[in-house]
Write a protein that holds these residues in place. Structure first.
Motif, PDB file in Angstrom:
ATOM      1  N   UNK A 462      14.611  -6.481  -5.938  1.00 46.70           N
ATOM      2  CA  UNK A 462      13.612  -7.541  -6.072  1.00 46.70           C
ATOM      3  C   UNK A 462      12.384  -7.038  -6.825  1.00 46.70           C
ATOM      4  N   UNK A 463      11.587  -7.983  -7.322  1.00 49.50           N
ATOM      5  CA  UNK A 463      10.315  -7.640  -7.942  1.00 49.50           C
ATOM      6  C   UNK A 463       9.330  -7.169  -6.867  1.00 49.50           C
ATOM      7  N   UNK A 464       8.617  -6.110  -7.147  1.00 48.97           N
ATOM      8  CA  UNK A 464       7.581  -5.632  -6.240  1.00 48.97           C
ATOM      9  C   UNK A 464       6.260  -6.295  -6.616  1.00 48.97           C
ATOM     10  N   UNK A 465       5.635  -7.021  -5.702  1.00 48.25           N
ATOM     11  CA  UNK A 465       4.302  -7.550  -6.016  1.00 48.25           C
ATOM     12  C   UNK A 465       3.353  -6.415  -6.381  1.00 48.25           C
ATOM     13  N   UNK A 466       2.466  -6.666  -7.336  1.00 50.18           N
ATOM     14  CA  UNK A 466       1.557  -5.618  -7.793  1.00 50.18           C
ATOM     15  C   UNK A 466       0.802  -5.012  -6.622  1.00 50.18           C
ATOM     16  N   UNK A 467       0.671  -3.673  -6.648  1.00 48.59           N
ATOM     17  CA  UNK A 467      -0.076  -2.979  -5.611  1.00 48.59           C
ATOM     18  C   UNK A 467      -0.749  -1.748  -6.193  1.00 48.59           C
ATOM     19  N   UNK A 468      -1.692  -1.193  -5.455  1.00 44.68           N
ATOM     20  CA  UNK A 468      -2.503  -0.087  -5.945  1.00 44.68           C
ATOM     21  C   UNK A 468      -1.657   1.158  -6.196  1.00 44.68           C
ATOM     22  N   UNK A 469      -2.070   1.929  -7.176  1.00 48.12           N
ATOM     23  CA  UNK A 469      -1.423   3.201  -7.475  1.00 48.12           C
ATOM     24  C   UNK A 469      -2.447   4.327  -7.366  1.00 48.12           C
ATOM     25  N   UNK A 470      -1.928   5.555  -7.351  1.00 48.61           N
ATOM     26  CA  UNK A 470      -2.769   6.733  -7.136  1.00 48.61           C
ATOM     27  C   UNK A 470      -2.516   7.785  -8.205  1.00 48.61           C
ATOM     28  N   UNK A 471      -3.482   8.656  -8.393  1.00 44.80           N
ATOM     29  CA  UNK A 471      -3.281   9.865  -9.178  1.00 44.80           C
ATOM     30  C   UNK A 471      -2.121  10.650  -8.557  1.00 44.80           C
ATOM     31  N   UNK A 472      -1.128  11.004  -9.381  1.00 46.18           N
ATOM     32  CA  UNK A 472       0.022  11.747  -8.893  1.00 46.18           C
ATOM     33  C   UNK A 472       1.176  10.882  -8.424  1.00 46.18           C
ATOM     34  N   UNK A 473       1.016   9.537  -8.487  1.00 46.54           N
ATOM     35  CA  UNK A 473       2.087   8.637  -8.068  1.00 46.54           C
ATOM     36  C   UNK A 473       3.285   8.758  -9.008  1.00 46.54           C
ATOM     37  N   UNK A 474       4.487   8.740  -8.439  1.00 46.79           N
ATOM     38  CA  UNK A 474       5.731   8.769  -9.209  1.00 46.79           C
ATOM     39  C   UNK A 474       6.287   7.353  -9.188  1.00 46.79           C
ATOM     40  N   UNK A 475       5.983   6.601 -10.240  1.00 47.06           N
ATOM     41  CA  UNK A 475       6.382   5.199 -10.316  1.00 47.06           C
ATOM     42  C   UNK A 475       7.709   5.098 -11.059  1.00 47.06           C
TER      43      UNK A 475
END
Length: 535
Positions: A462-475
């Motif tokens: 499914x589509x993930x609703x937009x959410x906050x990301x962080x320095x070092x996040x592995x997207x």
């Protein structure tokens, strides 16, 4: 009324709170802004999550969970703003695809888009980027499987149930409908962001094929490099790649849609400043892969840390000799300093005693390459002006030499699993941890694009609703090849984050060159906390 809350780990110093809907999320945000728990540094709202960044020396995730669970979320927040008319030329690259996805003709798509009313729910991704909900529920389209490397500024787009307008050239995965002549972000305007939470938007169709009047250039920044307002200082005689002013960034500006940015290798920035007696946070020059030279017009004291690029000083008398790294050295008037390609690492940090004279934007001299906030990049012909600020009189600091990664090396990075590890199959998680990941040439201060023989397998499509990301996040986008976010990462994103690099390896991450490989090591199991409250 039963409220469902999930508390998901997000690196060492953050917690992602997942709620039932956007309305509940904004209610929790307002409550925490009114009565902020001790140790909370920043709050970043999104579609149905709230990222809570905290000081690990003051509090922990368990104390924050307890504090949040006693908040009454049944009393909803209400926000009211202004109405904006946004003119659009509907010539977007994805116009036909979106019409097909929705089962409409292009004309019907345009008609329904201009007939709908959008409301700004929150800001994020980049300064001035407003996530807007729509009163027409039919507008729900998936993001692109492969995000674009560059989306032009002022592009009008759809992503999931949200609409938005890109304030600057940037990567992105939303579907493009058209473009507007209006500036979403202008640092010379007050407020800088055109749209704020609670504002409502109606789109207006401009003549097809007509040029956008007053088109906005990709950067609306003013000439903030000190070099371009003065002829006295250090002349940049070579810049193979633009160098950047950096300091420790802009913490706490998420409410304006502005991420922290700042030096990629923060430890090396601090070391460079301490070498010459500056304040730890003073602005320095971040130089990627060497290829940089300056000529002094006065005696100055400098220091270089980070990637150990070979340095040569050429005097006015024609003599040449090496300059030392990791300690202060002097240039006399007329001397030229040249930095060559570093044998290890990627980024070097050049500090001058007394600091550089740089105009600050939002209390920082950092250049955010994604958001286009801060001083302009430093290029050949610029003049760097010393600030001559007071310095510390104690003996100069000498950092301990450290080995940095080289092309061909395999680097182990510790990660904290979450917040969306459960969106991947056990095979996908095993692939992340067992496979070596190549650092590709498509890497920048925004993030490191990785390539592996086997993509990461998702359990949730499914589509993930937009959410906050962080320095070092592995997207992880739909193609299963991860992107490791660095300092200029977007504030929010719409692809699941499987893990976050541990705080003690963030500086190391920024020094991994193209051609090296990364192995991820999970230092803790994925451990979400689930709470239900009956109101």
């Amino acid at each position: 009324m039963v409220e469902h809350l999930r508390f998901l780990p997000a690196g060492n110093g953050a917690l992602l709170v997942e709620l039932d809907d956007l309305e509940t999320t904004l209610t929790l945000l307002d409550a925490l802004q009114v009565d902020r728990p001790q140790g909370v540094l920043e709050l970043v709202p999104a579609a149905r999550t709230l990222l809570v960044r905290f000081d690990t020396l003051v509090t922990d995730r368990f104390a924050l969970v307890d504090a949040i669970c006693i908040i009454d979320l049944s009393v909803r927040s209400s926000r009211h703003g202004e109405m904006f008319d946004i003119p659009v030329v509907y010539d977007g690259e994805d116009l036909n695809d979106v019409a097909e996805l929705l089962g409409w003709s292009v004309d019907e798509l345009i008609s329904r888009h201009i007939g709908a009313t959008y409301t700004v729910a929150f800001t994020g991704f980049a300064p001035g980027f407003a996530y807007m909900t729509c009163d027409d529920p039919a507008f729900n389209v998936p993001r692109r499987n492969n995000p674009r490397v560059r989306i032009p500024a002022s592009s009008v787009a759809l992503g999931g149930k949200f609409g938005g307008i890109y304030p600057a050239d940037s990567p992105g995965g939303w579907q493009l409908l058209g473009r507007t002549p209006l500036k979403m972000w202008d640092a010379n305007r007050s407020p800088a962001a055109l749209l704020a939470p609670g504002d409502r938007v109606r789109f207006r169709d401009m003549a097809k094929g007509a040029a956008v009047p007053g088109s906005v250039p990709s950067s609306s920044r003013t000439e903030t490099v000190a070099s371009r307002v003065s002829a006295e200082g250090l002349l940049v005689t070579r810049a193979d790649r633009p160098a950047l002013f950096q300091d420790l960034g802009r913490p706490g500006q998420a409410g304006q849609g502005v991420s922290e940015s700042g030096a990629l290798d923060r430890g090396s920035l601090v070391e460079a400043n301490l070498c010459v007696g500056n304040a730890r946070s003073a602005a320095v020059i971040e130089i990627a892969y060497g290829g940089f030279a300056i000529k002094a017009d006065r005696p100055v004291t400098l220091a270089l840390t980070g990637a150990p690029t070979p340095m040569t000083i050429r005097t006015t008398g024609g003599q040449s000799f090496s300059a030392p790294g990791g300690e202060p050295f002097a240039l006399d008037a007329g001397d030229e300093l040249t930095l060559e390609f570093p044998p290890q690492g990627t980024r070097s940090y050049l500090a001058i005693r007394g600091g550089f004279a740089v105009e600050k934007v939002l209390d920082s001299a950092a250049t955010d390459t994604l958001a286009k906030v801060g001083p302009l990049p430093i290029v050949t012909g610029d003049v760097l002006v010393p600030a001559d600020e007071p310095v510390c009189a104690v003996d100069p600091y000498r950092p301990r030499p450290k080995a940095l990664p080289k092309a061909g090396d395999i680097i182990d990075l510790d990660i904290v699993l979450g917040p969306r590890t459960d969106w991947f199959t056990p095979i996908g998680l095993s692939t992340l941890l067992m496979q070596e990941w190549q650092v590709t040439a498509e890497s920048s201060r925004v993030g490191v694009r990785l390539a592996g023989d086997h993509p990461l397998e998702r359990s949730v499509s499914a589509e993930l609703p937009s959410e906050a990301t962080l320095l070092g996040a592995i997207q992880v986008p739909h193609n299963g090849q991860p992107v490791l976010f660095l300092a200029d990462h977007p504030l929010t994103g719409g692809y699941p984050v499987i893990g976050v690099v541990a705080a003690h390896h963030l500086d190391l991450t920024s020094q991994i060159p193209m051609g090296a490989k990364i192995r991820f090591n999970a230092i803790a199991a994925f451990d979400p906390l689930i709470r239900e409250t009956d109101r």
